[in-house]
Design an enzyme around this catalytic site. Structure first.
Site, PDB file in Angstrom:
ATOM      1  N   LYS A 175     -98.715  73.086  66.649  1.00 41.29           N
ATOM      2  CA  LYS A 175     -99.404  73.912  67.640  1.00 41.29           C
ATOM      3  C   LYS A 175    -100.362  73.040  68.427  1.00 41.29           C
ATOM      4  O   LYS A 175    -101.004  72.147  67.868  1.00 41.29           O
ATOM      5  CB  LYS A 175    -100.141  75.029  66.896  1.00 41.29           C
ATOM      6  CG  LYS A 175    -100.819  76.074  67.739  1.00 41.29           C
ATOM      7  CD  LYS A 175    -101.393  77.155  66.819  1.00 41.29           C
ATOM      8  CE  LYS A 175    -102.172  78.192  67.588  1.00 41.29           C
ATOM      9  NZ  LYS A 175    -102.728  79.248  66.684  1.00 41.29           N
ATOM     10  N   LYS A 211     -95.656  75.536  69.273  1.00 35.47           N
ATOM     11  CA  LYS A 211     -96.437  76.680  69.760  1.00 35.47           C
ATOM     12  C   LYS A 211     -97.614  76.211  70.605  1.00 35.47           C
ATOM     13  O   LYS A 211     -98.599  75.711  70.074  1.00 35.47           O
ATOM     14  CB  LYS A 211     -96.950  77.516  68.580  1.00 35.47           C
ATOM     15  CG  LYS A 211     -97.799  78.723  69.008  1.00 35.47           C
ATOM     16  CD  LYS A 211     -98.236  79.538  67.803  1.00 35.47           C
ATOM     17  CE  LYS A 211     -99.159  80.676  68.195  1.00 35.47           C
ATOM     18  NZ  LYS A 211     -99.556  81.511  67.035  1.00 35.47           N
TER      19      LYS A 211
END
Length: 275
Positions: A175, A211
């Site tokens: 992420k 992400k």
């Protein structure tokens, strides 16, 4: 989600060979942002794809069972039924990828989704979010509690001290950021990260998800992120199994753009109900 990453022995020789050409990365980021010229009929389809990759998120200090319930209901019906029907998509099961809440609100989210007869997963930001500076014992207990309450996915904040000292571990997803920093998801950094995913896949055969999170607010930005994933990693990374958009306000703008696609005019934001 993708299959669990079994990890691999730390190969510092491999890691130390990595070089980033900053100017080339910046140029590539500009190219991707300028390439988003989808035709009108395809743009709506891409926006619906973006919706299915959203981790619809609320991470506020004043979260309550009520606003978490509203978030969950929006996640199960992210685009107005009449708009989906106009595109013949009303029966295609369009939902967001997940809802994401603090560990203390996981039980509320699970209860709301169960009452709605939805199998949508609940994700939670455990392990001392957003700083990640709590003790390992506390971090692990927070994960256990979230899982016991029904969380299916955990966004783990890495201990950056360990990362900076070369003590790495495997991950199923990586992420960009917590979304709580002054600088969050940027295209140049994302390019470096997804190319690391590609290199890891070529070396191990394991697909790691990606992400971006923080500051992603417009439909146009979501299309750029999808373009980046398609061009850098391929179509397989265009599904929630390997790609998520961490966002809270993005969905409202996407639904507004879909409204424009269907009706030819823009709706006021109050016409696009959001949690």
């Amino acid at each position: 989600m993708s299959a669990r990453n079994p990890g691999m022995p730390l190969d510092l020789a491999w890691v130390s060979k990595v070089r980033v050409n900053t100017q080339a990365v910046l140029k590539r980021a500009q190219q991707i942002q300028g390439r988003n010229k989808n035709k009108k009929q395809w743009q709506a389809a891409w926006l619906l794809r973006a919706v299915t990759c959203i981790d619809l998120t609320t991470l506020a200090g004043d979260d309550t069972p009520g606003n978490v319930h509203r978030l969950c209901m929006k996640a199960t019906q992210p685009v107005r039924y009449d708009l989906l029907k106009s595109m013949d998509m009303q029966d295609k099961g369009v939902t967001t990828a997940a809802v994401c809440v603090y560990p203390s609100r996981v039980a509320d989210a699970v209860k709301s989704l169960k009452a709605a007869n939805s199998s949508l997963p609940v994700a939670s930001v455990a392990t001392g979010f957003p700083a990640g500076q709590t003790s390992l014992k506390t971090r692990l207990e927070e994960v256990r509690m979230a899982v016991e309450d029904g969380a299916m996915e955990i966004d783990i904040v890495i201990n950056r001290t360990l990362a900076l000292t070369g003590q790495w571990e495997g991950s199923d997803f990586i992420k960009t950021s917590t979304g709580k920093e002054s600088v969050n998801a940027t295209y140049p950094v994302a390019i470096v990260m997804v190319r690391a995913i590609r290199d890891y896949f070529l070396k191990t055969g394991h697909k790691v998800g990606f992400k971006p999170a923080g500051g992603i607010r417009t439909a146009k930005e979501s299309l750029v992120w999808l373009t980046l994933m398609k061009e850098e990693l391929g179509d397989e990374w265009l599904s929630p199994r390997l790609f998520r958009l961490g966002a809270s306000s993005l969905l409202a703008d996407i639904e507004r753009q879909i409204y424009h696609h269907v009706t030819g005019r823009y709706a006021a934001y109050h016409q696009m109900p959001m949690a």
